[in-house]
Structure formats: C-alpha cells, structure tokens
Design a protein around this motif. Structure first.
Motif: not given
Length: 701
Positions: A188-212
C-alpha cells in the motif's frame, strides 16, 4: 450464551493457557526477550477479550490487571522478575479454575492475586499521567528501526521513502522503485504531496514528493534495502516492522490513529494526551488542531486498513487449513473403521473358501483400501507429544523451589506423534516419574558441588519412534539407584526372600511394587510408597513396558515403550482347543515348538531351553482350564516381560492379526489378565491377553 460457544472458548482458552505457561517459563530464563513478552501480553489480551465476549466476566475482570502489568513491561516501564513470573503462573491457575468452574464471582484468593498485580501497577514509575487503563495507552516515541533479518511467514513493514530534491538529476525514477516493492508482496503506497510548491515556485527538475509504504512480504529486510541500494545516499529511508505475523486474529485491534502518528514522529505524545483528555473524535480533532495535516492522517488510516486486511486474510487461511472436530466424532469414525477392518477380514475368509478368482481380486482391493483408510484415520488421532512435555516445565519449577534444588528440564523429540488416547493416559505416570527423579534422584546443590557435578541438575524428557512403538525416556543426572538398598528394603517388606537370586534389572523392577519406598522421611513429594506402582499399572493399561538402567552418581534412565495407538493394534492370533486368543505383537520375541520329549526332559517343571537359555513358561491350556487332549507338538510364544524372558504355551500359532480392540462387559472386570476383545473374520470373539498381568496371575495361582 450458547453452550457450544462457551465450550469452544474453554477449549481455546486452555490451549492459550498452556502456551502461556510455556512462554512464562521461557521468559523467566530470558527476561529481556521482547518476543516472549509480546506472546504473554497477546495471550492475556485474547483471554480477556474472548472471556468478556462469551460471558466469562470474572475472567475478563481478573485478567485485565495481569494484561496491564505486561503492557507496562513491553513498553519498558517495568522489568520482568521471578516474583512477577510466579504471580502470573498463579494467575494462570486461577484463570483455569474460573473457566472450568464457570465461576461468576471472584474468590478471596482471586482478589488477593488481583491486588498484588494492582500494587505492581501502582508502584510503577510514570513520567506523566496515563489515561484510564484499557482506554488508550500512549506509546513511547519510536526508537531505531527494527532489523528483521529472517522470520517465518509474512511480515509487514512500514517504509518511509523521502528522496532529496535533486534525485531526478541522477536519472532515477522513484515510480520504478515503488513498482519493485510491489513485486515483493502486498503493498500500500501513499504519496505525501504537502511539500509541493505552487506552480510559480516549482522547479520541474526537483522531486518534492515523499512516500509512505506499507509492505507485507515473506522476504527479509535486506530484500527491501536492495530495492533502494542505488539511491541510499540520495534519500531519507526508514524501515520498521509493524506486524510480525504473530497475531492471527483479525478481531485484535491494531495500533490506534494517535499511536501511529506518534510513532511516525508527526505528533508529540504530550500533545496527543491533551487532545484525548478533551474526549473528542481523534481524527477530526487532529486535523482541526492544525498540528497534523490531512495527508498524515490519511497515511495512518491507510496503514490501519492494510494491517486489518492482512490479518483477515491470515485468519481466513488459518481457518481454511485446519478444522476443530469434537473428540467424540473422531472416536466414532475410528470405531467405524474398526468395523470395516472386521468386515474386510470376513470377506478375505469368504473369498478364500469359495475360491472364485474375481471375488479374491475384489477382496484384495478392498483390503488395500481398508488398510489405507485405517492408516489415514489413525494419523488424524496422532498428536505431537510436545504439548504434554511442556506441561512439566511448571512441575519441575515448582518442585525445585519446594525442595531447594536447582533443576532444569530439557526435552527432545517433541514432534514425535502418539495416539490421542495414549497421550491422555500418559500424563499421570510421567508426573510420578518426574517427581521421583527430582526427589530421589537429583541431589541438593551443595552435595552435587562436593561430587564435582554442576550445581544445577538436569532431567531429560525425550521421545522417539521405534517401529510400531514410541520410546519415552526420563533421565536424570542424579545419584542413581542403589541395588543393595532396594534389595534390603524388599526383604524387609517380605517382597522377596533373603536368599533370592535376582539380577540388577529385576531388583530395579521391585520399586514398582505397591507400598515400596526407600525414602527415610515422608515429605509432601514422596515417601509414602505411592506412585511407582501407579506408573506400572498405567503403562501396562496402555499395553506398554518399563525398563530401568542406572549408574551410581551418574543418574537413572527409565524407558517407557508404548504402542502408537490403542484403537487398532497388531496382534498374534493363537489357538487353544477351539478358542482363539490375541497376544499384543509388540511384546512378542519369537515362537518355537514344544514337543512331548521336551516336556519329559524338564521332569514336570514348566521350563524349556531355547537357544541355550532356560526360559520358564506358562501352560495356558492348564491355566485357562481347557478340556481335551493337547496336540503332540505345541508352540511356545516367548515375550520380554518386566525385564525377564517368559514363554506362553499354546496349541497353535495362527499368525499376525490386525486387531480392533473392543471393550468387554463389566461382568468380566475380575478377569485381570484380559485387556479387551476383538471380533474375528468368522464373527467369533477372541480375547486379548494382558501378558504382564497374566504372569502375575499365574504366579499368584
């Protein structure tokens, strides 16, 4: 409450108490073993919960305090001591009494025990006040990950995978890693997306997601680490065991939501305590407080659901692999198979008499199927003797304390299987033999030290198969038997004459005489001459034999030779005049001819020379008062009885016979030398002879 359900609870509870006693005795030797502590806690938890469910309120009330103590122990708040083990063993006895007597109220003894456990709870230091016992126990913060290198069955792990932001720069795709984990088992996998910034601040080459991830697998922890072997330096990785597969019951609740969040480090235990004191719904309260995000709560709920699903499947598998059958139904099936064996014997006789080839082939095929059914049915009745052996750990512990001796009980061959009926009747003889070894055999620590022995004595209980029999040995490393002392006591009691010529093995057999004891002082354990004669009677009732070997200051070994089963045995069919008898084949050594010349050469004495050895024999025709003339050539069937060799003279030895044992009417209870009867193929009845009792009966006459 339905009596059937209560009976099922009693049966399950007795099994749990037996396992609990074994775990407690092991825990006394290794008090820091977390697995044993967990086993004790879970057993108490199950007994308490099931007791309340099936109307055993007194059991549930009493067990609650015991469970609380072991909850404190498993959380590291209280150490395991000999006093706690002793109290818990007494509690097991009290629970067994409450279950057996169906007691609705607690006695003064129960209340005294309960008060002792409450005192332990009250004296336990606490860092902060805890909620009401049994309502909600806040666990300590999780320590380092548990490294589980190997274990039976499936284990459930909690995996927290948090990649560093620059993970993509190495060309790694975390989705592929998650897919690899899914191949290891239920995932069972759950993706933690709370650290993903807004589109304006996001770097598409960075990984912001963690997984439980919650993974249930039969692989070890190294297999999980291998999945992340190339990204170990590019992530935060934590692996913990959260379910070791030891809880098969899906009704046992997994950790609550708050406990999971505390373990994950999301929530502080003190903050959780404050929330619980307000007695609001925990999930809503946590999110409303702003201290815990909705994603953290959802991840914890996912873990709960995963464990619940795994336990339900595990319980279904357990139910699917085994089934409880009342002993009465099993006995009825064995009786039906016994009748079938008798019919098969009649069919064989009929086919041989008619001589029809087709009928003979059918009879042979029927015999093959009957034999297979018999073996299959008897195997169902076979149980490992280990459960019986484990009961004596408590006996040895209690006697050691009572007698001031240091004794350890070792067991071997616990997997050896024996018929259920034999096991049930074996308990009392083994109790007497072990008590005798501890009291008479093992010396006090100071005496053992003076002899150069270890202060701790050893009693070894072992079992092994030997053909159609099981050999059970009770050995000790004590002082051994003194033949001279036994002989002198036997002469004093008039059991033998002063000039009697007896071998060492025959002298040892004297200890089984009623009233015989060499103890100089009568104690609570022994000295009254009661016990060893009970052993002999019990083993003989099982068609078994007893052999003793002993060496001074090295110890004594008592060997019990028992048939695998008491329902259907292999016998030797013999005939005297027109009457048939069955002798248990396990005791038979050989059959030889006895001619008129052999009888004349003995000058009226019932002895014969067989292979250079003089063997006394019992003339069964005369003993059983059969009329008519004996044949010119008779047969001597020799057997080993009480360590000696003796013969039984019959008219004819017919051959081996598969014997279905039938009980005989109480009218014939006074005939001591008959242990039962069987029905032959022609419908006639043959008595089954009890050879040891037959020897004693002949001696008396």
């Amino acid at each position: 409450m339905n009596d059937t359900y209560q009976a099922a609870f009693r049966e399950e509870a007795n099994e749990l108490l037996s396992e609990l006693e074994t775990a407690l005795l092991s825990l006394e030797q290794t008090p820091s073993d977390p697995e044993l502590i967990g086993r004790v806690f879970r057993a108490m938890h199950t007994i308490k919960g099931s007791g309340a469910m099936f109307g055993f309120d007194a059991v549930a009330t009493f067990t609650h305090d015991v469970e609380t103590v072991y909850d404190l122990i498993r959380n590291g708040k209280m150490p395991v001591t000999h006093a706690i083990i002793g109290l818990t063993l007494n509690a097991c006895d009290e629970i067994k009494r409450l279950i057996t007597e169906d007691a609705g109220s607690l006695t003064s003894e129960t209340m005294t025990l309960s008060q002792a456990f409450r005192q332990l709870i009250d004296n336990c230091p606490r860092e902060s006040p805890k909620p009401r016992p049994g309502l909600f126990d806040v666990p300590e913060a999780a320590g380092p990950p548990i490294v589980q290198t190997e274990g039976p069955g499936e284990i459930t792990y909690r995996i927290r995978f948090k990649p560093y932001h620059d993970l993509f720069a190495t060309g790694t795709n975390p989705i592929l890693l998650l897919n690899e984990l899914r191949e290891l088992g239920k995932c069972s996998v759950f993706a933690n997306t709370e650290e993903i910034p807004s589109v304006d601040e996001m770097d598409p080459e960075q990984c912001y997601t963690s997984w439980d991830i919650v993974l249930t697998t039969d692989k070890d922890v190294n297999a999980i680490r291998d999945v992340f072997i190339f990204v170990e330096d590019q992530c935060e990785l934590a692996i913990e065991v959260i379910d070791d597969g030891s809880v098969p019951d899906a009704s046992i609740e997994y950790k609550r939501l708050g406990e999971i969040l505390v373990e994950r480090g999301v929530l502080d235990p003190v903050e959780l305590k404050e929330m619980l004191d307000r007695q609001q719904r925990i999930g809503t309260l946590l999110m409303d407080s702003g201290k815990v995000s909705a994603e953290h709560v959802q991840a914890a709920l996912m873990e709960q659901e995963h464990i619940r699903d795994v336990r339900q499947k595990r319980q279904a598998a357990e139910i699917g692999n085994s089934i409880r059958v009342p002993a009465e139904k099993l006995d009825e099936m064995v009786n039906m198979v016994g009748e079938l064996v008798t019919v098969q014997s009649r069919l064989n006789q009929l086919s041989n008499r008619i001589g029809d080839l087709t009928l003979i082939q059918v009879a042979e095929e029927f015999e093959r199927l009957t034999s297979g059914l018999r073996e299959s049915t008897m195997s169902i009745r076979m149980l490992p003797i280990g459960a019986t052996f484990n009961r004596f750990q408590r006996l040895v512990r209690d006697l050691s304390l009572e007698l001031g001796k240091e004794i350890v009980l070792k067991t071997e061959g616990e997997e050896t299987e024996l018929d259920k009926t034999v096991i049930e009747k074996l308990n009392d003889p083994l109790v007497h033999l072990i008590r005798n070894s501890i009291d008479h055999g093992i010396e006090k620590p100071e005496i053992r030290r003076a002899k150069g022995k270890p202060e701790t004595g050893t009693v070894l209980l072992s079992a092994e198969h030997s053909g159609a029999n099981v050999l059970i040995r009770i050995s000790d490393d004590g002082m051994g038997l003194d033949p001279d002392s036994i002989r002198a006591k036997a002469v004093e009691k008039g059991l033998i004459s002063a000039d009697a010529s007896l071998g060492e093995s025959e002298i040892y057999q004297l200890i089984f005489q009623p009233g015989f004891s060499t103890a100089k002082v009568v104690t609570n354990v022994s000295g009254r001459g009661v016990g060893m004669d009970v052993v002999k009677k019990g083993i003989e009732s099982l068609q078994g034999t007893i052999d003793i070997t002993s060496k001074k200051d090295q110890g004594t070994t008592i060997t019990l030779k028992l048939p695998l089963t008491m329902a259907i045995i292999d016998g030797l069919l013999v005939r005297i005049d027109d009457t048939h008898y069955i002798m248990p084949l396990a005791a038979i050594e050989e059959c030889v001819e006895l001619t008129r010349q052999d009888v004349a050469a003995a000058h009226g004495k019932h002895i014969a020379t067989i292979r250079g050895e003089i063997v006394p024999y019992i003339y069964l025709r005369q003993l059983f008062e059969h009329g008519g003339a004996s044949p010119e050539i008779e047969q001597i069937v020799t057997a080993r009885i009480d360590g000696g060799r003796i013969g039984f003279v019959v008219d004819q030895v017919i051959g081996q016979h598969q014997t279905v044992i039938k009980s005989i009417s109480r009218i014939y209870n006074h005939i001591e030398y008959v242990s039962g009867a069987t029905i032959l193929g022609d419908g006639s009845v043959a008595l089954i002879l009890d050879l040891p009792k037959l020897v004693r009966h002949a001696e008396t006459r």
